[in-house]
Scaffold this motif. Structure first.
Motif, mmCIF file in Angstrom:
data_model
loop_
_atom_site.group_PDB
_atom_site.id
_atom_site.type_symbol
_atom_site.label_atom_id
_atom_site.label_comp_id
_atom_site.label_asym_id
_atom_site.label_seq_id
_atom_site.Cartn_x
_atom_site.Cartn_y
_atom_site.Cartn_z
ATOM 1 N N UNK A 137 23.795 46.333 52.220
ATOM 2 C CA UNK A 137 24.329 45.739 50.992
ATOM 3 C C UNK A 137 23.471 46.124 49.783
ATOM 4 N N UNK A 138 22.168 46.206 49.981
ATOM 5 C CA UNK A 138 21.285 46.593 48.872
ATOM 6 C C UNK A 138 21.582 48.015 48.421
ATOM 7 N N UNK A 139 21.784 48.935 49.375
ATOM 8 C CA UNK A 139 22.071 50.317 49.002
ATOM 9 C C UNK A 139 23.406 50.433 48.273
ATOM 10 N N UNK A 140 24.314 49.498 48.536
ATOM 11 C CA UNK A 140 25.630 49.493 47.889
ATOM 12 C C UNK A 140 25.654 48.636 46.627
ATOM 13 N N UNK A 141 24.481 48.072 46.282
ATOM 14 C CA UNK A 141 24.371 47.196 45.108
ATOM 15 C C UNK A 141 25.326 46.011 45.196
ATOM 16 N N UNK A 142 25.516 45.525 46.412
ATOM 17 C CA UNK A 142 26.421 44.405 46.694
ATOM 18 C C UNK A 142 25.588 43.124 46.747
ATOM 19 N N UNK A 143 25.392 42.479 45.596
ATOM 20 C CA UNK A 143 24.545 41.292 45.549
ATOM 21 C C UNK A 143 25.134 40.115 46.327
ATOM 22 N N UNK A 144 26.447 39.806 46.192
ATOM 23 C CA UNK A 144 26.986 38.695 46.990
ATOM 24 C C UNK A 144 26.844 38.925 48.494
ATOM 25 N N UNK A 145 27.134 40.157 48.955
ATOM 26 C CA UNK A 145 26.992 40.457 50.378
ATOM 27 C C UNK A 145 25.550 40.377 50.830
ATOM 28 N N UNK A 146 24.660 40.906 49.990
ATOM 29 C CA UNK A 146 23.227 40.826 50.281
ATOM 30 C C UNK A 146 22.773 39.377 50.372
ATOM 31 N N UNK A 147 23.181 38.576 49.384
ATOM 32 C CA UNK A 147 22.712 37.193 49.344
ATOM 33 C C UNK A 147 23.217 36.397 50.547
ATOM 34 N N UNK A 148 24.476 36.631 50.928
ATOM 35 C CA UNK A 148 25.041 35.927 52.076
ATOM 36 C C UNK A 148 24.232 36.175 53.336
ATOM 37 N N UNK A 149 23.855 37.432 53.578
ATOM 38 C CA UNK A 149 23.068 37.769 54.772
ATOM 39 C C UNK A 149 21.622 37.293 54.633
ATOM 40 N N UNK A 150 21.095 37.385 53.427
ATOM 41 C CA UNK A 150 19.752 36.889 53.151
ATOM 42 C C UNK A 150 19.641 35.410 53.517
#
Length: 244
Positions: A137-150
């Motif tokens: 998600x970070x490489x795709x600049x997908x903050x919502x997806x990143x945050x959900x997994x975080x």
């Protein structure tokens, strides 16, 4: 003047799509989840007065399940309900933000210590899989997806601690901080620092090093506190201008 809530939701990339018609048993939980997502991702910002008619149109629901959801979110401290002014998104003061992050840093540190003693190989494997998905998600600049997994990683560590009293306290405080934790990663350097911290978390879990994991988690939360405090100050000033 501010745009209407509907316009904000259309304009915001974080806005969730309109809800499909759902069976009544699931409707209440789904409305709560979507409103919570709107709050976390900043579609509904602190101090915003909630317009029931516009929310009902956006979510495709009647006012009864919406008001039921308001009660749940009010109990979680995410919205304020007033007999005369209706519902609005809760807004914490700087001191409340500071104190809640300090408390959360201690809860997460204790979770890490216990998790290193009690986590199973299967649970560790699931956390590692979430970590790799988060990196994508970070490489795709997908903050919502990143945050959900975080957040799921942090939640899984807390679950692995296997302490129900700790679990209850963790969930209660974390609900109030999720929106600010989301905002803390909107600066690229903060986002990258958070990823480095998560790498250290995985290493400590693999080594079953409770002291190390506790230290990483505590530092991680206090860094988030320091990142969001200037934003909270800005929110407060904006809120004063709006009320004036």
């Amino acid at each position: 003047m501010q745009n209407s809530l509907k316009e904000e939701m259309v304009a915001s990339p974080a806005a969730a799509p309109s809800l499909p018609r759902l069976a009544r048993p699931r409707l209440h939980d789904t409305v709560v989840e979507h409103l919570r997502q709107f709050i976390v991702e900043g579609v509904l910002t602190p101090g915003t007065k909630l317009n029931e008619r516009e929310l009902c149109e956006t979510l495709g629901i009647s006012r009864t399940p919406l008001r039921e959801a308001f009660k749940v979110l009010a109990a979680e401290g995410l919205i304020d309900l007033s007999p005369n002014r209706g519902a609005s998104i809760s807004q914490m003061s700087e001191s409340e933000v500071r104190e809640n992050f300090e408390l959360m840093s201690g809860l997460e540190a204790f979770s890490g210590e216990l998790a290193c003693e009690r986590i199973t190989p299967a649970e560790l494997a699931e956390i590692k899989a979430l970590h790799y998905a988060m990196l994508v998600c970070r490489t795709q600049n997908d903050l919502p997806g990143y945050y959900s997994r975080n957040q799921e990683i942090h939640d899984r560590i807390n679950e692995a601690a296997r302490n129900s009293a700790l679990r209850q306290a963790y969930q209660s405080i974390n609900r109030r901080l999720q929106a600010m934790r989301f905002r803390s990663n909107q600066q690229s350097e903060k986002w990258d620092q958070a990823i480095d911290d998560h790498e250290d978390m995985i290493k400590a879990l693999e080594a079953r090093d409770g002291k190390k994991l506790a230290a990483v988690l505590k530092r991680h939360l206090l860094e988030k506190r320091d990142a969001v405090l200037p934003l909270v100050s800005g929110d407060g000033m904006a809120g004063q201008r709006m009320r004036g």
